[in-house]
Design an enzyme around this catalytic site. Structure first.
Site, PDB file in Angstrom:
ATOM      1  N   GLN A 178       9.044  -6.701   4.752  1.00 33.22           N
ATOM      2  CA  GLN A 178       7.893  -6.648   4.970  1.00 33.22           C
ATOM      3  C   GLN A 178       6.969  -7.683   4.347  1.00 33.22           C
ATOM      4  O   GLN A 178       6.654  -7.693   3.051  1.00 33.22           O
ATOM      5  CB  GLN A 178       7.185  -5.339   4.824  1.00 33.22           C
ATOM      6  CG  GLN A 178       5.678  -5.146   5.254  1.00 33.22           C
ATOM      7  CD  GLN A 178       5.274  -3.772   4.900  1.00 33.22           C
ATOM      8  OE1 GLN A 178       5.931  -3.136   4.118  1.00 33.22           O
ATOM      9  NE2 GLN A 178       4.469  -3.123   5.731  1.00 33.22           N
ATOM     10  N   GLY A 179       6.513  -8.666   5.094  1.00 29.15           N
ATOM     11  CA  GLY A 179       5.678  -9.751   4.324  1.00 29.15           C
ATOM     12  C   GLY A 179       4.242  -9.763   4.628  1.00 29.15           C
ATOM     13  O   GLY A 179       3.415 -10.390   5.330  1.00 29.15           O
ATOM     14  N   TYR A 180       3.403  -8.579   4.069  1.00 28.91           N
ATOM     15  CA  TYR A 180       2.005  -8.441   4.080  1.00 28.91           C
ATOM     16  C   TYR A 180       1.337  -8.866   2.923  1.00 28.91           C
ATOM     17  O   TYR A 180       0.741  -9.898   2.787  1.00 28.91           O
ATOM     18  CB  TYR A 180       1.625  -7.031   4.244  1.00 28.91           C
ATOM     19  CG  TYR A 180       1.990  -6.427   5.688  1.00 28.91           C
ATOM     20  CD1 TYR A 180       2.531  -6.929   6.817  1.00 28.91           C
ATOM     21  CD2 TYR A 180       1.287  -5.116   5.783  1.00 28.91           C
ATOM     22  CE1 TYR A 180       2.690  -6.267   8.031  1.00 28.91           C
ATOM     23  CE2 TYR A 180       1.314  -4.338   7.066  1.00 28.91           C
ATOM     24  CZ  TYR A 180       2.023  -5.045   7.910  1.00 28.91           C
ATOM     25  OH  TYR A 180       2.265  -4.511   9.292  1.00 28.91           O
ATOM     26  N   SER A 181       1.709  -8.269   1.697  1.00 30.60           N
ATOM     27  CA  SER A 181       1.009  -8.707   0.429  1.00 30.60           C
ATOM     28  C   SER A 181       1.203 -10.159   0.011  1.00 30.60           C
ATOM     29  O   SER A 181       2.055 -10.927  -0.017  1.00 30.60           O
ATOM     30  CB  SER A 181       1.345  -7.758  -0.731  1.00 30.60           C
ATOM     31  OG  SER A 181       1.379  -6.366  -0.165  1.00 30.60           O
TER      32      SER A 181
ATOM     33  N   SER B 183       9.709  -6.069  -0.892  1.00 35.24           N
ATOM     34  CA  SER B 183      10.848  -5.320  -1.149  1.00 35.24           C
ATOM     35  C   SER B 183      12.300  -5.474  -0.462  1.00 35.24           C
ATOM     36  O   SER B 183      12.121  -6.022   0.726  1.00 35.24           O
ATOM     37  CB  SER B 183      10.793  -3.611  -0.854  1.00 35.24           C
ATOM     38  OG  SER B 183       9.686  -3.396  -1.552  1.00 35.24           O
TER      39      SER B 183
ATOM     40  N   GLU C 165       4.439   3.510   8.862  1.00 36.78           N
ATOM     41  CA  GLU C 165       4.857   3.299   7.418  1.00 36.78           C
ATOM     42  C   GLU C 165       4.460   4.493   6.767  1.00 36.78           C
ATOM     43  O   GLU C 165       5.120   5.281   5.787  1.00 36.78           O
ATOM     44  CB  GLU C 165       4.516   2.046   6.647  1.00 36.78           C
ATOM     45  CG  GLU C 165       5.148   1.904   5.216  1.00 36.78           C
ATOM     46  CD  GLU C 165       4.731   0.677   4.587  1.00 36.78           C
ATOM     47  OE1 GLU C 165       4.093  -0.211   5.206  1.00 36.78           O
ATOM     48  OE2 GLU C 165       5.453   0.562   3.682  1.00 36.78           O
TER      49      GLU C 165
ATOM     50  N   ASN D  23      -3.311   5.005  -4.021  1.00 35.50           N
ATOM     51  CA  ASN D  23      -4.120   6.481  -3.920  1.00 35.50           C
ATOM     52  C   ASN D  23      -5.432   6.062  -3.878  1.00 35.50           C
ATOM     53  O   ASN D  23      -6.299   6.908  -3.236  1.00 35.50           O
ATOM     54  CB  ASN D  23      -3.760   7.241  -5.123  1.00 35.50           C
ATOM     55  CG  ASN D  23      -2.316   8.043  -4.928  1.00 35.50           C
ATOM     56  OD1 ASN D  23      -1.978   7.993  -3.907  1.00 35.50           O
ATOM     57  ND2 ASN D  23      -2.340   8.811  -5.899  1.00 35.50           N
ATOM     58  N   GLU D  24      -6.105   5.074  -4.388  1.00 41.79           N
ATOM     59  CA  GLU D  24      -7.564   4.978  -4.265  1.00 41.79           C
ATOM     60  C   GLU D  24      -7.945   4.226  -3.072  1.00 41.79           C
ATOM     61  O   GLU D  24      -9.040   4.982  -2.431  1.00 41.79           O
ATOM     62  CB  GLU D  24      -7.976   3.749  -5.509  1.00 41.79           C
ATOM     63  CG  GLU D  24      -7.639   4.363  -6.951  1.00 41.79           C
ATOM     64  CD  GLU D  24      -6.467   4.255  -7.428  1.00 41.79           C
ATOM     65  OE1 GLU D  24      -5.243   3.553  -6.729  1.00 41.79           O
ATOM     66  OE2 GLU D  24      -6.115   5.077  -8.516  1.00 41.79           O
TER      67      GLU D  24
HETATM   68  C1  LIG Z   1       7.595  -1.015  -5.436  1.00 44.02           C
HETATM   69  C2  LIG Z   1       6.458  -1.619  -4.607  1.00 44.02           C
HETATM   70  C3  LIG Z   1       7.065  -2.324  -3.291  1.00 44.02           C
HETATM   71  C4  LIG Z   1       6.247  -3.012  -2.562  1.00 44.02           C
HETATM   72  N1  LIG Z   1       6.732  -3.494  -1.315  1.00 44.02           N
HETATM   73  C5  LIG Z   1       5.999  -4.267  -0.772  1.00 44.02           C
HETATM   74  C6  LIG Z   1       6.494  -4.792   0.499  1.00 44.02           C
HETATM   75  O1  LIG Z   1       7.918  -4.572   0.843  1.00 44.02           O
HETATM   76  N2  LIG Z   1       5.774  -5.753   1.285  1.00 44.02           N
HETATM   77  C7  LIG Z   1       4.463  -5.905   1.140  1.00 44.02           C
HETATM   78  O2  LIG Z   1       3.855  -6.596   1.741  1.00 44.02           O
HETATM   79  N3  LIG Z   1       4.107  -5.521  -0.133  1.00 44.02           N
HETATM   80  C8  LIG Z   1       4.742  -4.686  -0.980  1.00 44.02           C
HETATM   81  N4  LIG Z   1       4.137  -3.934  -2.154  1.00 44.02           N
HETATM   82  C9  LIG Z   1       2.888  -4.188  -2.461  1.00 44.02           C
HETATM   83  C10 LIG Z   1       1.735  -3.246  -2.316  1.00 44.02           C
HETATM   84  O3  LIG Z   1       1.469  -2.940  -0.869  1.00 44.02           O
HETATM   85  C11 LIG Z   1       0.442  -3.645  -2.968  1.00 44.02           C
HETATM   86  O4  LIG Z   1       0.921  -3.677  -4.380  1.00 44.02           O
HETATM   87  C12 LIG Z   1      -0.589  -2.459  -2.618  1.00 44.02           C
HETATM   88  O5  LIG Z   1      -0.995  -2.948  -1.786  1.00 44.02           O
HETATM   89  C13 LIG Z   1      -1.833  -2.837  -3.824  1.00 44.02           C
HETATM   90  O6  LIG Z   1      -2.064  -4.412  -3.687  1.00 44.02           O
HETATM   91  P1  LIG Z   1      -2.210  -5.185  -5.237  1.00 44.02           P
HETATM   92  O7  LIG Z   1      -1.026  -4.672  -5.812  1.00 44.02           O
HETATM   93  O8  LIG Z   1      -2.569  -6.403  -4.793  1.00 44.02           O
HETATM   94  O9  LIG Z   1      -3.313  -4.280  -6.058  1.00 44.02           O
HETATM   95  P2  LIG Z   1      -4.664  -4.720  -6.033  1.00 44.02           P
HETATM   96  O10 LIG Z   1      -5.244  -4.457  -4.419  1.00 44.02           O
HETATM   97  O11 LIG Z   1      -5.381  -5.688  -6.695  1.00 44.02           O
HETATM   98  O12 LIG Z   1      -5.305  -3.178  -6.697  1.00 44.02           O
HETATM   99  C14 LIG Z   1      -5.336  -2.945  -8.143  1.00 44.02           C
HETATM  100  C15 LIG Z   1      -5.995  -1.618  -8.354  1.00 44.02           C
HETATM  101  O13 LIG Z   1      -7.342  -1.595  -7.779  1.00 44.02           O
HETATM  102  C16 LIG Z   1      -7.454  -0.558  -6.831  1.00 44.02           C
HETATM  103  N5  LIG Z   1      -8.359  -0.898  -5.663  1.00 44.02           N
HETATM  104  C17 LIG Z   1      -8.458  -2.236  -5.057  1.00 44.02           C
HETATM  105  N6  LIG Z   1      -9.364  -2.138  -4.354  1.00 44.02           N
HETATM  106  C18 LIG Z   1     -10.127  -0.853  -4.522  1.00 44.02           C
HETATM  107  C19 LIG Z   1     -11.063  -0.390  -3.840  1.00 44.02           C
HETATM  108  N7  LIG Z   1     -11.664  -1.009  -2.750  1.00 44.02           N
HETATM  109  N8  LIG Z   1     -11.342   0.844  -4.155  1.00 44.02           N
HETATM  110  C20 LIG Z   1     -10.775   1.564  -5.388  1.00 44.02           C
HETATM  111  N9  LIG Z   1      -9.740   1.269  -5.876  1.00 44.02           N
HETATM  112  C21 LIG Z   1      -9.424  -0.360  -5.482  1.00 44.02           C
HETATM  113  C22 LIG Z   1      -6.167  -0.226  -6.541  1.00 44.02           C
HETATM  114  O14 LIG Z   1      -6.107   1.000  -6.157  1.00 44.02           O
HETATM  115  C23 LIG Z   1      -5.265  -0.503  -7.832  1.00 44.02           C
HETATM  116  O15 LIG Z   1      -5.191   0.750  -8.599  1.00 44.02           O
HETATM  117  C24 LIG Z   1       4.934  -3.324  -2.740  1.00 44.02           C
HETATM  118  C25 LIG Z   1       4.489  -2.785  -3.980  1.00 44.02           C
HETATM  119  C26 LIG Z   1       5.348  -1.949  -4.946  1.00 44.02           C
HETATM  120  C27 LIG Z   1       4.737  -1.258  -6.121  1.00 44.02           C
END
Ligand SMILES: Cc1cc2nc3c(=O)[nH]c(=O)nc-3n(C[C@H](O)[C@H](O)[C@H](O)COP(=O)(O)OP(=O)(O)OC[C@H]3O[C@@H](n4cnc5c(N)ncnc54)[C@H](O)[C@@H]3O)c2cc1C
Length: 390
Positions: free
Chosen positions: A128-131, A163, A246, A369-370
């Site tokens: 999955q290529g989102y992040s 992942s 998902e 969770n947030e």
């Molecule tokens: C084990 C694992 C597997 C993953 N696999 C994939 C995958 O296969 N494909 C893919 O595309 N992505 C994947 N991800 C990425 C995942 O979707 C992102 O890590 C997630 O969406 C959070 O984005 P970020 O890491 O950029 O954190 P950020 O968005 O930078 O967030 C950092 C912190 O700030 C908080 N925060 C951010 N914005 C807000 C807000 N508006 N209000 C309150 N709190 C906020 C968040 O809750 C978090 O605690 C994976 C992540 C993990 C840990």
């Protein structure tokens, strides 16, 4: 773990249990109980193909695409038997549970013919290529872009935390196809073969010590225009529908496995004489209650006509199961005591320590969770939007 939800499915249940137990005792004995995403990858590819050959891979898909047209009750029963047999975590998960249902909902007949049989047969593993580095919670901030060139898109950009991309064959990519666009507009949803020139996959080591995810660099990589799901510019809609799968139904089998994890924690507590500790007992009982609530919630969501959409039930469900498993991981560490912190002579931690470490990610991926709380506040409770920072 027997489902009272489907008491008339004894024959189906017996057929599934018999196939799973036979396969895991004969051809795939190494795979019984394998939780870790990186162990035995080649054997697990073979396992995906074996499930496909026997048409147990995607039982909810139409028969014409390699499924069984299974009813919801049959899917629940199969997930229960899969967990009971301690069959391995599926490396086909993203194809089977995320992109498969999305193709069924939004794909053209040609796209369904092209992709679904390979997913159902275990021939194609997806990721999955989102992040992206600056677009996680704020997914609409993605910058990876794709420009049209004849019947191809040429893709430039970077994804991260992808992942299982080290062994996946295909990736679905949310990319900006309208030059100069921002936010949710101008995005498209592209299906891209991963093992091609112009794509570099660089593993990232995580807290478990393993590298289950990676960053991916696209440098003039290309995909076919015919492999775009939805119209150009409709990527956000498709991406959100996939997230609905998902955060919802896709976790059914994972959740059935939570029962095995709780059983393992109870066994560890018994072996260490910790069952007499009133606080440990209390937390074990709470975990059992949580599982019961989750199961009812999953069935309610699965039975809903809104399956695959981000319904109110879906929002609370993701938050609930992720928090439940994180708490189970913490309970496991309290049960293990010092044993949980020591690796064996091969450098491997106790299975429950691995559970603890892996569970820290549950409250992050598929929406933190947030973010789930923000969504519940705004959509379920109709509270005003959270104030944005400067
Ligand atoms: C084990 C694992 C597997 C993953 N696999 C994939 C995958 O296969 N494909 C893919 O595309 N992505 C994947 N991800 C990425 C995942 O979707 C992102 O890590 C997630 O969406 C959070 O984005 P970020 O890491 O950029 O954190 P950020 O968005 O930078 O967030 C950092 C912190 O700030 C908080 N925060 C951010 N914005 C807000 C807000 N508006 N209000 C309150 N709190 C906020 C968040 O809750 C978090 O605690 C994976 C992540 C993990 C840990």
């Amino acid at each position: 773990m027997t489902s009272d939800f489907a008491p008339d499915l004894a024959e189906f249940r017996a057929e599934a249990a018999s196939w799973l137990n036979h396969a895991l005792s004969t051809e795939f004995p190494n795979l019984r109980g394998v939780q870790n995403h990186l162990d035995h990858i080649e054997e697990r590819r073979a396992w995906e193909r074996a499930l496909g050959d026997a048409r147990w891979s995607c039982i909810g898909f139409p028969a014409g695409y390699g499924g069984r047209d299974a009813t919801l009750a049959q899917q629940v029963v199969f997930a229960e038997e899969y967990a009971r047999a301690q069959a391995p975590v599926r490396i086909g998960h993203i194809g089977v549970e995320l992109i498969g249902p999305t193709l069924l909902a939004f794909g053209t007949p040609e796209q369904k013919d092209r992709f679904l049989p390979d997913i159902a047969a275990g021939r194609a593993i997806w990721c999955q290529g989102y992040s992206e580095p600056d677009a996680g919670s704020d997914l609409a901030a993605i910058r990876t872009h794709a420009r049209l060139n004849g019947d191809r898109y040429i893709i430039q950009g970077q994804k991260i935390w992808t992942s299982w991309s080290m062994f996946a064959d295909w990736i679905f990519v949310l990319a900006r196809t309208a030059q100069g666009s921002a936010g949710r507009r101008g995005l498209s949803f592209l299906l891209v073969p991963l093992r091609r020139p112009g794509i570099t996959v660089r593993p990232i080591r995580q807290i478990t010590g393993e590298a289950e995810f990676a960053e991916i660099f696209f440098d003039e990589a290309n995909s076919r225009v015919a492999d775009r799901i939805g119209a150009e510019g409709e990527g956000w809609k498709i991406a959100m529908a996939l997230l609905g799968f998902e955060r919802g139904a896709s976790t059914l089998s994972q959740q059935m496995n939570f029962r095995n994890e709780l059983t393992a924690v109870i066994a560890a507590a018994r072996a260490r004489g910790r069952l007499a500790d009133p606080l440990i007992r209390h937390r074990l009982v709470d975990a059992h209650i949580g599982l019961t609530i989750m199961r009812a919630s999953a069935l309610r969501m699965l039975a809903s006509s809104a399956q695959g959409t981000l319904s109110n039930a879906g929002y609370t469900y993701k938050l609930y199961w992720a928090s439940w498993r994180r708490n189970l991981g913490e309970l496991a560490m309290d049960v293990l005591g010092q044993d949980g912190e020591c690796a064996d002579s091969d450098g491997r931690f106790h299975e429950l320590t691995r559970l603890y470490l892996a569970s820290r990610a549950d409250t992050i991926y598929a929406g933190t969770n947030e973010i789930q709380r923000n969504i519940i506040a705004e959509r379920a409770l109709q509270l005003p939007r959270e104030p944005r920072g400067p």
